[in-house]
Write an enzyme that holds these catalytic residues in place. Structure first.
Site, PDB file in Angstrom:
ATOM      1  N   GLU A  31      -5.682 -38.407   9.929  1.00  9.56           N
ATOM      2  CA  GLU A  31      -4.723 -39.331  10.536  1.00  9.56           C
ATOM      3  C   GLU A  31      -5.448 -40.327  11.441  1.00  9.56           C
ATOM      4  O   GLU A  31      -6.625 -40.134  11.776  1.00  9.56           O
ATOM      5  CB  GLU A  31      -3.686 -38.542  11.350  1.00  9.56           C
ATOM      6  CG  GLU A  31      -4.291 -37.650  12.414  1.00  9.56           C
ATOM      7  CD  GLU A  31      -3.666 -37.827  13.780  1.00  9.56           C
ATOM      8  OE1 GLU A  31      -3.007 -38.846  14.032  1.00  9.56           O
ATOM      9  OE2 GLU A  31      -3.871 -36.939  14.619  1.00  9.56           O
ATOM     10  N   LYS A  35      -0.425 -29.657  20.533  1.00 12.87           N
ATOM     11  CA  LYS A  35      -1.045 -30.139  21.778  1.00 12.87           C
ATOM     12  C   LYS A  35      -0.504 -29.390  22.992  1.00 12.87           C
ATOM     13  O   LYS A  35       0.679 -29.087  23.079  1.00 12.87           O
ATOM     14  CB  LYS A  35      -0.837 -31.646  21.911  1.00 12.87           C
ATOM     15  CG  LYS A  35      -1.790 -32.411  20.990  1.00 12.87           C
ATOM     16  CD  LYS A  35      -1.704 -33.891  21.185  1.00 12.87           C
ATOM     17  CE  LYS A  35      -0.429 -34.441  20.640  1.00 12.87           C
ATOM     18  NZ  LYS A  35      -0.436 -34.628  19.197  1.00 12.87           N
TER      19      LYS A  35
HETATM   20  N1  PSU Z   1      -3.800 -34.837  17.848  1.00  6.65           N
HETATM   21  C1  PSU Z   1      -4.682 -35.227  18.809  1.00  6.65           C
HETATM   22  N2  PSU Z   1      -4.412 -36.416  19.453  1.00  6.65           N
HETATM   23  C2  PSU Z   1      -3.331 -37.221  19.110  1.00  6.65           C
HETATM   24  C3  PSU Z   1      -2.417 -36.796  18.090  1.00  6.65           C
HETATM   25  C4  PSU Z   1      -2.720 -35.587  17.505  1.00  6.65           C
HETATM   26  O1  PSU Z   1      -5.671 -34.513  19.102  1.00  6.65           O
HETATM   27  O2  PSU Z   1      -3.158 -38.295  19.694  1.00  6.65           O
HETATM   28  C5  PSU Z   1      -1.223 -37.660  17.685  1.00  6.65           C
HETATM   29  C6  PSU Z   1      -0.837 -37.307  16.259  1.00  6.65           C
HETATM   30  O3  PSU Z   1      -0.895 -38.485  15.487  1.00  6.65           O
HETATM   31  C7  PSU Z   1       0.569 -36.768  16.343  1.00  6.65           C
HETATM   32  C8  PSU Z   1       1.112 -37.511  17.511  1.00  6.65           C
HETATM   33  O4  PSU Z   1       1.301 -36.973  15.163  1.00  6.65           O
HETATM   34  O5  PSU Z   1       0.000 -37.494  18.432  1.00  6.65           O
HETATM   35  C9  PSU Z   1       2.380 -36.856  18.037  1.00  6.65           C
HETATM   36  O6  PSU Z   1       3.164 -37.788  18.702  1.00  6.65           O
HETATM   37  P1  PSU Z   1       4.703 -37.440  19.113  1.00  6.65           P
HETATM   38  O7  PSU Z   1       4.580 -36.314  20.097  1.00  6.65           O
HETATM   39  O8  PSU Z   1       5.234 -38.712  19.728  1.00  6.65           O
HETATM   40  O9  PSU Z   1       5.402 -37.078  17.856  1.00  6.65           O
END
Ligand code: PSU
Ligand code: MN
Length: 307
Positions: free
Chosen positions: A25, A158
């Site tokens: 990604e 996370k």
């Molecule tokens: N993993 C990481 N850092 C990130 C992300 C994932 O180590 O920045 C990103 C991914 O792209 C994931 C997004 O889909 O954060 C999630 O965002 P939200 O909580 O707004 O869905």
């Protein structure tokens, strides 16, 4: 019908020849890491996957084109300009408006599946945010895991999230969660969460993927959790303290929706003076290596079953 996705020659060739391919990604590099570490990390991950014997397929959106396999210039411009954070729901919208940006876990999984890739790597998936009772904030990543058949290799979800609720939601959605060299759902910056999951080796993971998709014909993902390398782990109490401060700051500044995760990660980077970023890069690199091993083992298993 015309596909809205452009696959580069190397990746297209690898998919056609059933070689191991790992999708990556780009929101982690556009919105998760500071420049220039984001560009260095993007290159490092591709090198790691190649060195482990698989083909990397970094996925992002450039001027409304969904690209699978970004070249050097594409990566350079995406890491500098960042663009938007593009979730799965907004792929058609971003395409129509010729927008550039990083694709999140949900968006990237959806593109990877459409072109026939089976293994995907990230740092940590999105999940149920702390304070969901009032905000209702649950990442689209979870819905995508439920409806798209990929092996998703990550250090769990996370740490800024509500991990027990995220794990419960994965169960509700019917997503199998397994650990590699761990019996616990990792806590991203630390190896332990006190939340237990089954531990499998690479061959067992490949067999589970085969059973899930080929035998049981499920359309869901399998979440493979790889804890952060022991040398890069941060002390749990220290991380929790910083996360509490980051969440309080987000409240104060009324940061919501898709801006929340990037805000919290940037806050942690500053308050830890780069320690969280160093751990994030080390863990995603370890995940990339594991993803390549999983892709190889799965392709090998498919080969033996088809003869
Ligand atoms: N993993 C990481 N850092 C990130 C992300 C994932 O180590 O920045 C990103 C991914 O792209 C994931 C997004 O889909 O954060 C999630 O965002 P939200 O909580 O707004 O869905
Ligand atoms: Mn959200």
């Amino acid at each position: 019908m015309n596909s809205p996705i452009i696959v580069n020659a190397e990746v297209a060739n690898a998919i056609e020849r059933h070689l191991p391919v790992v999708a990556l990604e780009t929101t982690i590099i556009t919105h998760g890491l500071p420049y220039p570490q984001n560009l260095e990390t993007a290159r490092l991950l591709e090198d790691t996957i190649r060195a482990a014997g698989a083909v990397p397929a970094t996925i992002g959106m450039l001027a409304g084109e969904a690209r699978v396999g970004l070249n050097k210039n594409d990566l350079e411009s995406l890491t500098r300009q960042r663009g938007e954070k593009i979730q799965r729901r907004s792929l058609p919208w971003a395409a129509a408006r010729r927008i550039s940006g990083g694709t999140t876990v949900s968006a990237t999984m959806s593109i990877a599946h459409m072109v026939g890739i089976r293994v995907f790597v990230t740092g940590g998936i999105g999940g149920v945010h702390r304070g969901v009772e009032t905000s209702g904030d649950v990442s689209e990543d979870l819905a995508e895991l439920a409806r798209t058949p990929l092996a998703v290799v990550s250090a769990g979800a996370k740490a800024i999230l509500d991990l027990p609720r995220t794990l419960e939601m994965l169960e509700t959605l019917g997503v199998m969660v397994v650990g590699y060299q761990t019996k616990e759902f990792p806590a991203f910056y630390t190896r332990h969460s006190g939340l237990f999951i089954p531990s499998l080796n690479i061959e067992e993971i490949a067999s589970l993927l085969y059973a899930t998709w080929q035998e049981w014909q499920y359309k869901s993902s399998v979440l493979v959790c790889n804890p952060p390398p022991p040398d890069n782990e941060l002390p749990a109490g220290y991380v929790e303290e910083l996360i509490a401060q980051a969440i309080a700051a987000a409240h104060e500044e009324q940061i919501k929706g898709k801006d929340l995760t990037p805000f919290l990660l940037a806050y942690l980077e500053k308050s830890s003076r780069g320690k969280t970023v160093a751990t994030n890069i080390a863990l995603v690199n370890a995940n990339a290596r594991l993803a390549a091993e999983v892709a190889k083992a799965y392709q090998q298993l498919l080969g033996t079953k088809s003869c």
